[in-house]
Design a protein around this motif. Structure first.
Motif, mmCIF file in Angstrom:
data_model
loop_
_atom_site.group_PDB
_atom_site.id
_atom_site.type_symbol
_atom_site.label_atom_id
_atom_site.label_comp_id
_atom_site.label_asym_id
_atom_site.label_seq_id
_atom_site.Cartn_x
_atom_site.Cartn_y
_atom_site.Cartn_z
ATOM 1 N N GLU A 57 0.828 -1.208 0.000
ATOM 2 C CA GLU A 57 0.000 0.000 0.000
ATOM 3 C C GLU A 57 0.862 1.258 0.000
ATOM 4 O OE1 GLU A 57 -3.236 0.136 -0.549
ATOM 5 O OE2 GLU A 57 -2.960 -2.022 -0.846
ATOM 6 N N ARG A 58 1.990 1.194 0.671
ATOM 7 C CA ARG A 58 2.913 2.334 0.689
ATOM 8 C C ARG A 58 3.459 2.583 -0.724
ATOM 9 N NH1 ARG A 58 5.506 4.553 5.169
ATOM 10 N NH2 ARG A 58 7.427 5.705 4.741
ATOM 11 N N LEU A 59 3.799 1.506 -1.405
ATOM 12 C CA LEU A 59 4.293 1.619 -2.771
ATOM 13 C C LEU A 59 3.204 2.159 -3.691
ATOM 14 C CD1 LEU A 59 6.555 1.162 -4.792
ATOM 15 C CD2 LEU A 59 5.878 -1.250 -4.920
ATOM 16 N N ARG A 60 1.981 1.698 -3.507
ATOM 17 C CA ARG A 60 0.863 2.198 -4.311
ATOM 18 C C ARG A 60 0.663 3.700 -4.073
ATOM 19 N NH1 ARG A 60 -2.560 -1.522 -3.380
ATOM 20 N NH2 ARG A 60 -2.672 -2.498 -5.444
ATOM 21 N N PHE A 61 0.813 4.145 -2.820
ATOM 22 C CA PHE A 61 0.695 5.567 -2.489
ATOM 23 C C PHE A 61 1.731 6.376 -3.269
ATOM 24 C CE2 PHE A 61 1.992 9.283 -0.079
ATOM 25 C CZ PHE A 61 0.797 9.846 0.339
ATOM 26 N N VAL A 62 2.965 5.875 -3.310
ATOM 27 C CA VAL A 62 4.046 6.568 -4.018
ATOM 28 C C VAL A 62 3.734 6.666 -5.510
ATOM 29 C CG1 VAL A 62 6.479 6.447 -4.682
ATOM 30 C CG2 VAL A 62 5.798 5.878 -2.337
ATOM 31 N N LEU A 63 3.322 5.560 -6.090
ATOM 32 C CA LEU A 63 3.065 5.529 -7.531
ATOM 33 C C LEU A 63 1.881 6.413 -7.916
ATOM 34 C CD1 LEU A 63 3.609 1.696 -8.088
ATOM 35 C CD2 LEU A 63 5.187 3.560 -8.661
ATOM 36 N N LEU A 64 0.846 6.431 -7.079
ATOM 37 C CA LEU A 64 -0.303 7.300 -7.347
ATOM 38 C C LEU A 64 0.087 8.772 -7.261
ATOM 39 C CD1 LEU A 64 -3.171 5.446 -5.427
ATOM 40 C CD2 LEU A 64 -3.069 5.873 -7.893
ATOM 41 N N ALA A 65 0.907 9.106 -6.265
ATOM 42 C CA ALA A 65 1.340 10.493 -6.098
ATOM 43 C C ALA A 65 2.172 10.950 -7.292
ATOM 44 C CB ALA A 65 2.139 10.634 -4.806
ATOM 45 N N GLN A 66 2.978 10.040 -7.820
ATOM 46 C CA GLN A 66 3.774 10.373 -9.006
ATOM 47 C C GLN A 66 2.892 10.542 -10.234
ATOM 48 O OE1 GLN A 66 6.737 7.096 -8.993
ATOM 49 N NE2 GLN A 66 8.282 8.708 -8.980
ATOM 50 N N ARG A 67 1.986 9.601 -10.433
ATOM 51 C CA ARG A 67 1.189 9.586 -11.661
ATOM 52 C C ARG A 67 0.091 10.641 -11.677
ATOM 53 N NH1 ARG A 67 -2.588 4.540 -12.505
ATOM 54 N NH2 ARG A 67 -3.842 5.826 -11.085
ATOM 55 N N ASP A 68 -0.635 10.778 -10.556
ATOM 56 C CA ASP A 68 -1.823 11.632 -10.544
ATOM 57 C C ASP A 68 -1.551 13.054 -10.065
ATOM 58 O OD1 ASP A 68 -3.043 9.327 -11.337
ATOM 59 O OD2 ASP A 68 -4.004 8.904 -9.414
ATOM 60 N N GLN A 69 -0.531 13.225 -9.207
ATOM 61 C CA GLN A 69 -0.257 14.558 -8.668
ATOM 62 C C GLN A 69 1.068 15.135 -9.153
ATOM 63 O OE1 GLN A 69 -1.171 15.011 -4.388
ATOM 64 N NE2 GLN A 69 -1.913 12.903 -4.431
ATOM 65 N N TYR A 70 1.837 14.334 -9.870
ATOM 66 C CA TYR A 70 3.127 14.769 -10.412
ATOM 67 C C TYR A 70 4.059 15.291 -9.311
ATOM 68 C CZ TYR A 70 0.227 14.654 -14.599
ATOM 69 O OH TYR A 70 -0.639 14.260 -15.589
ATOM 70 N N LEU A 71 3.981 14.675 -8.147
ATOM 71 C CA LEU A 71 4.802 15.126 -7.027
ATOM 72 C C LEU A 71 6.215 14.561 -7.143
ATOM 73 C CD1 LEU A 71 2.384 14.724 -3.967
ATOM 74 C CD2 LEU A 71 2.895 16.792 -5.270
ATOM 75 N N PRO A 72 7.222 15.366 -6.821
ATOM 76 C CA PRO A 72 8.594 14.846 -6.801
ATOM 77 C C PRO A 72 8.781 13.897 -5.622
ATOM 78 C CG PRO A 72 8.539 17.103 -5.994
ATOM 79 C CD PRO A 72 7.161 16.806 -6.508
ATOM 80 N N LEU A 73 9.789 13.050 -5.702
ATOM 81 C CA LEU A 73 10.012 12.052 -4.659
ATOM 82 C C LEU A 73 10.247 12.690 -3.297
ATOM 83 C CD1 LEU A 73 12.225 9.364 -6.439
ATOM 84 C CD2 LEU A 73 9.764 9.333 -6.016
ATOM 85 N N ARG A 74 10.882 13.857 -3.276
ATOM 86 C CA ARG A 74 11.147 14.527 -2.000
ATOM 87 C C ARG A 74 9.842 14.838 -1.278
ATOM 88 N NH1 ARG A 74 10.611 19.544 -0.584
ATOM 89 N NH2 ARG A 74 10.340 20.229 -2.751
ATOM 90 N N VAL A 75 8.859 15.350 -2.017
ATOM 91 C CA VAL A 75 7.572 15.706 -1.418
ATOM 92 C C VAL A 75 6.806 14.446 -1.014
ATOM 93 C CG1 VAL A 75 5.351 16.827 -1.831
ATOM 94 C CG2 VAL A 75 7.452 17.871 -2.679
ATOM 95 N N ILE A 76 6.870 13.420 -1.857
ATOM 96 C CA ILE A 76 6.194 12.162 -1.522
ATOM 97 C C ILE A 76 6.772 11.584 -0.234
ATOM 98 C CG2 ILE A 76 5.757 9.793 -2.276
ATOM 99 C CD1 ILE A 76 5.846 10.818 -5.159
#
Length: 237
Positions: A57-76
């Motif tokens: 679920e943590r990995l899914r959270f990261v991938l969704l944040a990248q894909r849907d919100q275009y957030l950089p890894l630092r913010v995620i």
């Protein structure tokens, strides 16, 4: 004979579970996110990764944040840290994470004593969530009304800060509230007189019983305090 079900997933199984939702996911990407500290799967004695459902679920959270919100890894990563500390992540870059608490009008209720000790706030987050000023917070700390634990403030600090902000609107400052701290310390002493013998008992149920007695007495003491104040105010009219 039934085959025991594993409590973890291999990296290949994680990939299979996520591939339909994230077409660009690869084993290399999962390993990269791990190297960046966004996920921390355990390892078998042979060195293979073991992913729990929480890791998935943590990995899914990261991938969704990248894909849907275009957030950089630092913010995620900051958002994940907020979740780990019991906060709701900031909704945008540069935002401030906010507490997730069971509250009534934004303040923890006295008679329920929810266990939100997992909540950990930075100084900036505490000031933002409670709307207290830097000077007010420093004054409360100098009087021992709020205490930082390690590098963070807990749910009690947030509740105290919110109450102080509300009561300061009536011209009551932190120095006037030292009497509350003194009274609270005395009440804590009374509670501990009852619960300490219970905690010293052997058995796994002793701590649970002591915690329950502690909550009950604390709740009753707050109700008694409120009733005494109300009674005194009625007599003065």
């Amino acid at each position: 004979m039934a085959v025991p079900v594993r409590a973890y997933l291999s990296i290949g199984e994680v990939l299979s579970k996520l591939r339909n939702e994230f077409s660009d996911i690869t084993i290399s990407k999962i390993r990269f996110l791990e190297s960046e500290g966004l996920i921390e799967p355990q390892r078998t004695p042979s060195g293979y990764r073991k992913f729990t459902n929480t890791d998935l679920e943590r990995l899914r959270f990261v991938l969704l944040a990248q894909r849907d919100q275009y957030l950089p890894l630092r913010v995620i990563k900051e958002n994940l840290d907020a979740l780990d500390r019991g906060l709701t992540p900031a909704s945008a870059v540069g935002g401030v994470a906010t507490p997730r608490l069971a509250t009534q009008d934004g303040v923890l209720t006295a008679n329920t004593f929810p266990d939100d000790q997992d909540l950990r706030l930075t100084r900036t987050e505490l000031i933002s969530a409670s709307e207290i000023s830097e000077d007010q917070l420093s004054e409360l700390e100098s009087y021992g009304l709020i205490t930082i634990r390690g590098r963070h403030y807990d749910a009690d600090s947030l509740a105290i800060a919110k109450i102080v902000v509300a009561i300061s609107a009536f011209g009551i400052g932190a120095r006037h509230l030292r009497a509350f701290k003194t009274a609270a310390d005395r009440e804590i002493g009374l509670v501990e007189q009852v619960t300490t013998p219970i905690r010293s008992q052997k058995g796994t149920e002793a701590k649970a019983k002591a915690d329950e007695v502690e909550r009950e007495i604390a709740s009753l003491s707050i109700r008694l305090h409120a009733s005494l104040v109300r009674s005194g105010l009625h007599r003065s009219k």
